[in-house]
Motif scaffolding. Structure first.
Motif, PDB file in Angstrom:
ATOM      1  N   GLN A 184       0.824  -1.198   0.000  1.00 24.90           N
ATOM      2  CA  GLN A 184       0.000   0.000   0.000  1.00 24.90           C
ATOM      3  C   GLN A 184       0.862   1.254   0.000  1.00 24.90           C
ATOM      4  OE1 GLN A 184      -2.377  -0.841   3.487  1.00 24.90           O
ATOM      5  NE2 GLN A 184      -4.167  -1.440   2.261  1.00 24.90           N
ATOM      6  N   THR A 185       1.930   1.241   0.799  1.00 27.63           N
ATOM      7  CA  THR A 185       2.857   2.373   0.814  1.00 27.63           C
ATOM      8  C   THR A 185       3.549   2.518  -0.537  1.00 27.63           C
ATOM      9  OG1 THR A 185       3.248   2.048   3.181  1.00 27.63           O
ATOM     10  CG2 THR A 185       4.856   3.371   1.977  1.00 27.63           C
ATOM     11  N   ASP A 186       3.938   1.396  -1.115  1.00 21.82           N
ATOM     12  CA  ASP A 186       4.585   1.414  -2.426  1.00 21.82           C
ATOM     13  C   ASP A 186       3.656   2.016  -3.482  1.00 21.82           C
ATOM     14  OD1 ASP A 186       6.838   0.298  -4.258  1.00 21.82           O
ATOM     15  OD2 ASP A 186       5.012  -0.509  -5.145  1.00 21.82           O
ATOM     16  N   ALA A 187       2.370   1.643  -3.422  1.00 27.15           N
ATOM     17  CA  ALA A 187       1.406   2.199  -4.377  1.00 27.15           C
ATOM     18  C   ALA A 187       1.258   3.700  -4.172  1.00 27.15           C
ATOM     19  CB  ALA A 187       0.055   1.506  -4.214  1.00 27.15           C
ATOM     20  N   GLY A 188       1.311   4.140  -2.912  1.00 23.31           N
ATOM     21  CA  GLY A 188       1.254   5.577  -2.645  1.00 23.31           C
ATOM     22  C   GLY A 188       2.454   6.304  -3.210  1.00 23.31           C
ATOM     23  N   HIS A 189       3.640   5.690  -3.091  1.00 23.43           N
ATOM     24  CA  HIS A 189       4.837   6.279  -3.682  1.00 23.43           C
ATOM     25  C   HIS A 189       4.702   6.392  -5.203  1.00 23.43           C
ATOM     26  CE1 HIS A 189       7.667   5.119  -0.102  1.00 23.43           C
ATOM     27  NE2 HIS A 189       6.813   6.074   0.186  1.00 23.43           N
ATOM     28  N   ALA A 190       4.133   5.341  -5.806  1.00 23.29           N
ATOM     29  CA  ALA A 190       3.959   5.355  -7.259  1.00 23.29           C
ATOM     30  C   ALA A 190       3.016   6.474  -7.692  1.00 23.29           C
ATOM     31  CB  ALA A 190       3.438   4.000  -7.739  1.00 23.29           C
ATOM     32  N   ARG A 191       1.941   6.655  -6.940  1.00 26.51           N
ATOM     33  CA  ARG A 191       1.011   7.741  -7.276  1.00 26.51           C
ATOM     34  C   ARG A 191       1.669   9.095  -7.103  1.00 26.51           C
ATOM     35  NH1 ARG A 191      -2.577   4.290  -4.469  1.00 26.51           N
ATOM     36  NH2 ARG A 191      -2.306   5.510  -2.553  1.00 26.51           N
ATOM     37  N   ALA A 192       2.475   9.234  -6.043  1.00 26.43           N
ATOM     38  CA  ALA A 192       3.151  10.508  -5.807  1.00 26.43           C
ATOM     39  C   ALA A 192       4.156  10.815  -6.914  1.00 26.43           C
ATOM     40  CB  ALA A 192       3.850  10.489  -4.448  1.00 26.43           C
ATOM     41  N   ALA A 193       4.882   9.769  -7.344  1.00 28.74           N
ATOM     42  CA  ALA A 193       5.876   9.967  -8.399  1.00 28.74           C
ATOM     43  C   ALA A 193       5.218  10.324  -9.726  1.00 28.74           C
ATOM     44  CB  ALA A 193       6.732   8.717  -8.555  1.00 28.74           C
ATOM     45  N   ALA A 194       4.023   9.772  -9.953  1.00 27.81           N
ATOM     46  CA  ALA A 194       3.320  10.036 -11.213  1.00 27.81           C
ATOM     47  C   ALA A 194       2.687  11.413 -11.238  1.00 27.81           C
ATOM     48  CB  ALA A 194       2.250   8.978 -11.451  1.00 27.81           C
ATOM     49  N   GLY A 195       2.380  11.964 -10.066  1.00 24.40           N
ATOM     50  CA  GLY A 195       1.751  13.282 -10.010  1.00 24.40           C
ATOM     51  C   GLY A 195       2.676  14.289  -9.364  1.00 24.40           C
ATOM     52  N   ASP A 196       2.082  15.235  -8.652  1.00 24.24           N
ATOM     53  CA  ASP A 196       2.896  16.261  -8.006  1.00 24.24           C
ATOM     54  C   ASP A 196       2.951  16.057  -6.496  1.00 24.24           C
ATOM     55  OD1 ASP A 196       0.314  16.832  -7.367  1.00 24.24           O
ATOM     56  OD2 ASP A 196       0.306  18.883  -8.136  1.00 24.24           O
ATOM     57  N   GLY A 197       2.559  14.856  -6.039  1.00 27.90           N
ATOM     58  CA  GLY A 197       2.541  14.586  -4.604  1.00 27.90           C
ATOM     59  C   GLY A 197       3.920  14.656  -3.976  1.00 27.90           C
ATOM     60  N   ALA A 198       4.932  14.095  -4.657  1.00 23.43           N
ATOM     61  CA  ALA A 198       6.286  14.104  -4.105  1.00 23.43           C
ATOM     62  C   ALA A 198       6.813  15.525  -3.980  1.00 23.43           C
ATOM     63  CB  ALA A 198       7.207  13.268  -4.991  1.00 23.43           C
ATOM     64  N   ALA A 199       6.581  16.346  -4.984  1.00 25.27           N
ATOM     65  CA  ALA A 199       7.044  17.730  -4.947  1.00 25.27           C
ATOM     66  C   ALA A 199       6.367  18.493  -3.808  1.00 25.27           C
ATOM     67  CB  ALA A 199       6.769  18.406  -6.284  1.00 25.27           C
ATOM     68  N   ALA A 200       5.064  18.253  -3.622  1.00 21.42           N
ATOM     69  CA  ALA A 200       4.341  18.931  -2.553  1.00 21.42           C
ATOM     70  C   ALA A 200       4.865  18.509  -1.192  1.00 21.42           C
ATOM     71  CB  ALA A 200       2.850  18.628  -2.675  1.00 21.42           C
ATOM     72  N   TRP A 201       5.176  17.194  -1.047  1.00 20.86           N
ATOM     73  CA  TRP A 201       5.707  16.706   0.219  1.00 20.86           C
ATOM     74  C   TRP A 201       7.057  17.338   0.516  1.00 20.86           C
ATOM     75  CZ3 TRP A 201      10.083  14.125   1.792  1.00 20.86           C
ATOM     76  CH2 TRP A 201      10.060  13.614   3.097  1.00 20.86           C
ATOM     77  N   ARG A 202       7.926  17.406  -0.494  1.00 18.49           N
ATOM     78  CA  ARG A 202       9.245  18.006  -0.288  1.00 18.49           C
ATOM     79  C   ARG A 202       9.123  19.484   0.059  1.00 18.49           C
ATOM     80  NH1 ARG A 202      10.782  14.396  -4.538  1.00 18.49           N
ATOM     81  NH2 ARG A 202      10.285  15.986  -6.112  1.00 18.49           N
ATOM     82  N   GLU A 203       8.185  20.165  -0.573  1.00 21.44           N
ATOM     83  CA  GLU A 203       7.984  21.585  -0.291  1.00 21.44           C
ATOM     84  C   GLU A 203       7.535  21.798   1.148  1.00 21.44           C
ATOM     85  OE1 GLU A 203       5.273  25.321  -1.957  1.00 21.44           O
ATOM     86  OE2 GLU A 203       5.422  23.459  -3.092  1.00 21.44           O
ATOM     87  N   GLN A 204       6.633  20.943   1.624  1.00 16.46           N
ATOM     88  CA  GLN A 204       6.171  21.062   3.005  1.00 16.46           C
ATOM     89  C   GLN A 204       7.288  20.721   3.973  1.00 16.46           C
ATOM     90  OE1 GLN A 204       2.370  19.338   4.032  1.00 16.46           O
ATOM     91  NE2 GLN A 204       3.089  18.811   6.102  1.00 16.46           N
TER      92      GLN A 204
END
Length: 265
Positions: A184-204
């Motif tokens: 489940q965590t891996d799938a969340g990482h995949a969704r973040a990498a495909a969208g802007d989730g990772a960038a938003a997390w790093r910004e926060q």
């Protein structure tokens, strides 16, 4: 019809639905699939129907699975799907087992930890191919043949390495739970990498570090934890599965690797 007669009729219909569902689940293991009681003969194979349903889930997630979404590519109406799969809940159960085919692999045979890790890696890979499987409750698993194959393979490993019988059920529960959570965590990482989730997390994270400058002193243990995490954060879920296997084996007294000698044939 009296109330008692209606209740008996309803109970009989429910029992027939359950039997038909079990027949569909075990249709390739010597159990005859249910035949249509009336109306035109079915023109589609159940495997083809479930292939389509799995494709829908792989593309749109579990939320995108409906009788209408599965029926449309097959040229059926939502009601026309019912004779093939039963209810929506039964469709999901059939999909879950259909997607859970046990692949072929050779156990390393070098230790209990290595053999358990091989099993866990294969299950993790299955969840990675079909992330929606982790959204279905394991406690309500349909108990179809493919899922039974996974459990039997795991129990065979535990038996071969002479794991105490009283410890096997907890190990099974723990492994399934850990692999599912990691996937489940891996799938969340995949969704973040495909969208802007990772960038938003790093910004926060950057804003938090800037505004709470003594974060590492407030939470020294959490800060130190990062130093021991995998360098590739996207690989952390899979890596955690292996580590949990080692910890389990240490708790069982096998020392992780090498483990105790496996039992003979």
């Amino acid at each position: 019809m009296s109330g008692t007669s209606r209740e008996a009729s309803s109970a009989g219909g429910g029992a027939q639905q359950v039997e038909a569902h079990v027949r569909r689940l075990w249709r390739h293991r010597g159990v005859a699939a249910p035949a249509p009681r009336r109306g035109p003969q079915r023109r589609l194979d159940l495997d083809d129907v479930l292939d389509t349903a799995v494709q829908v889930a792989d593309g749109a997630g579990l939320a995108g699975v409906s009788t209408r979404a599965v029926a449309a590519p097959l040229g059926l109406s939502a009601m026309g799907l019912y004779p093939y799969v039963g209810t929506k809940e039964q469709l999901l159960a059939l999909m879950e087992d259909h997607a859970s085919v046990l692949p072929a692999w050779d156990d390393p045979g070098t230790s209990l930890a290595d053999d358990l890790a091989a099993w866990a890696e294969q299950l993790f890979a299955l969840y990675r191919r079909h992330p929606w499987l982790t959204e279905l409750s394991w406690t309500e698993a349909p108990g179809g043949p493919h899922q039974q194959d996974w459990l039997e393979r795991l129990l065979a490993v535990l038996e071969r390495w002479r794991t105490p019988p009283g410890s096997r059920a907890p190990v099974v529960t723990t492994l399934y739970a850990v692999v599912r959570a990691a996937a489940q965590t891996d799938a969340g990482h995949a969704r973040a990498a495909a969208g802007d989730g990772a960038a938003a997390w790093r910004e926060q994270a950057a804003a938090t570090q800037r505004l709470v400058g003594d974060l590492d002193r407030r939470y020294p243990r959490a800060h130190a934890l990062v130093q021991h995490a995998p360098h590739d954060w996207q690989d952390a879920p899979r890596a955690s599965v292996r580590r949990v296997v080692d910890v389990l084996c240490e708790g069982l007294g096998t020392g992780g690797r090498p483990g105790r000698a496996p039992a003979g044939p």
